[in-house]
Design an enzyme around this catalytic site. Structure first.
Site, mmCIF file in Angstrom:
data_model
loop_
_atom_site.group_PDB
_atom_site.id
_atom_site.type_symbol
_atom_site.label_atom_id
_atom_site.label_comp_id
_atom_site.label_asym_id
_atom_site.label_seq_id
_atom_site.Cartn_x
_atom_site.Cartn_y
_atom_site.Cartn_z
ATOM 1 N N HIS A 168 0.853 -1.194 0.000
ATOM 2 C CA HIS A 168 0.000 0.000 0.000
ATOM 3 C C HIS A 168 0.882 1.236 0.000
ATOM 4 C CE1 HIS A 168 -2.285 3.184 2.326
ATOM 5 N NE2 HIS A 168 -3.048 2.979 1.253
ATOM 6 N N SER A 169 0.569 2.193 -0.869
ATOM 7 C CA SER A 169 1.258 3.474 -0.894
ATOM 8 C C SER A 169 2.762 3.256 -1.118
ATOM 9 C CB SER A 169 0.965 4.227 0.411
ATOM 10 O OG SER A 169 1.310 5.579 0.316
ATOM 11 N N PHE A 170 3.623 3.786 -0.231
ATOM 12 C CA PHE A 170 5.063 3.572 -0.338
ATOM 13 C C PHE A 170 5.414 2.085 -0.377
ATOM 14 C CE2 PHE A 170 8.870 2.480 2.113
ATOM 15 C CZ PHE A 170 9.862 3.108 1.373
ATOM 16 N N HIS A 230 -7.322 7.244 0.247
ATOM 17 C CA HIS A 230 -6.035 6.556 0.246
ATOM 18 C C HIS A 230 -5.837 5.680 1.483
ATOM 19 C CE1 HIS A 230 -1.969 5.824 -1.050
ATOM 20 N NE2 HIS A 230 -1.460 6.322 0.067
#
Length: 245
Positions: free
Chosen positions: A82-84, A227
């Site tokens: 997820h994300s980074f 997000h």
């Protein structure tokens, strides 16, 4: 057998400023369906924040995840970032493709070989994070501007927002500035799916969304959530992940 049958193995990799704890709502639901779930915390974050130093780099995050796979002798895993977290899972796929059943980029950043996380961000956001880190001695404070409002992550004020604020910790700047070197193309031949969170869409992932959507052979899904959906919409996220085969 159906796509929701129990028995799959999920390895969940979190994003910036959080830890394995961020996955608790989704992990609980996946385990309730009968799946095995691992959610490690990257070095220097969460309960491992005492290990935050200027010596850790992006390679450390790849080691963190790879060592879980090796120590737990995991095979046929659905590896989710997820994300980074999209960056370390890409490094792991480059190193241990034989252990991976499917790669899932959950509104995640996708790195290009030889480039860093900050290289792929809009320039104004990248510079804001560098400035915040310089002011904090080489660490990126949790939620630096322009993300100072938790609502920018799609999290309404309330108990979930308070929970995040209590537990988020600074991020090593080197995680953002270290280029990721790949020996193979992104995904290393494993099945890949990008899941885009669209309401609101998070700007730091925009270039990765564009890259993934036009990639031949990649799966594409959308979810009308913010997000931080793993904590704001865990039912929807878990149901989507349970359908990955």
């Amino acid at each position: 057998m159906t796509e929701f049958d129990a028995g799959k193995t999920y390895l969940l990799v979190h994003g910036s400023w959080v830890g394995g704890w961020f996955w608790a709502p989704v992990a609980e639901r996946l385990r309730g369906m009968g799946h095995r779930v691992f959610a490690p915390t990257l070095t220097g974050l969460g309960e491992r924040r005492h290990l935050l130093s200027l010596d850790v780099t992006l390679d450390t995050t790849v080691d963190d995840v790879a060592h879980v796979i090796e120590a737990e002798e995991l095979r046929d895993i659905i590896l989710i970032g997820h994300s980074f977290g999209g960056i370390p899972i890409t490094g792991v796929a480059d190193r241990l493709p034989e252990s991976i059943r499917h790669l899932v980029y959950l509104d995640a950043n996708i790195p290009e070989s030889g480039r860093s996380f900050l290289d792929a961000l809009p320039p104004e956001i990248a510079e804001t994070r560098r400035q915040a880190a310089r002011a904090a001695g080489g660490r990126v404070p949790a939620l630096p501007p322009p993300l100072a409002a938790i609502g920018a992550l799609g999290v309404p004020e309330g108990s979930v927002a308070d929970w995040l604020r209590r537990r988020m910790t600074p991020m090593p700047l080197a995680y953002y500035e270290t280029p990721l070197t790949l020996n193979r193309p992104v995904g290393n031949g494993r099945p890949c799916t990008f899941i885009s969170f669209t309401n609101p869409a998070s700007p730091p992932q925009e270039s990765s969304r564009r890259w993934a959507r036009g990639r031949a052979g990649w799966g594409w899904m959308e979810l009308a959530v913010g997000h931080a959906a793993p904590v704001t919409a865990p039912d929807e996220v878990a149901r989507l992940l349970a359908g990955i085969s």
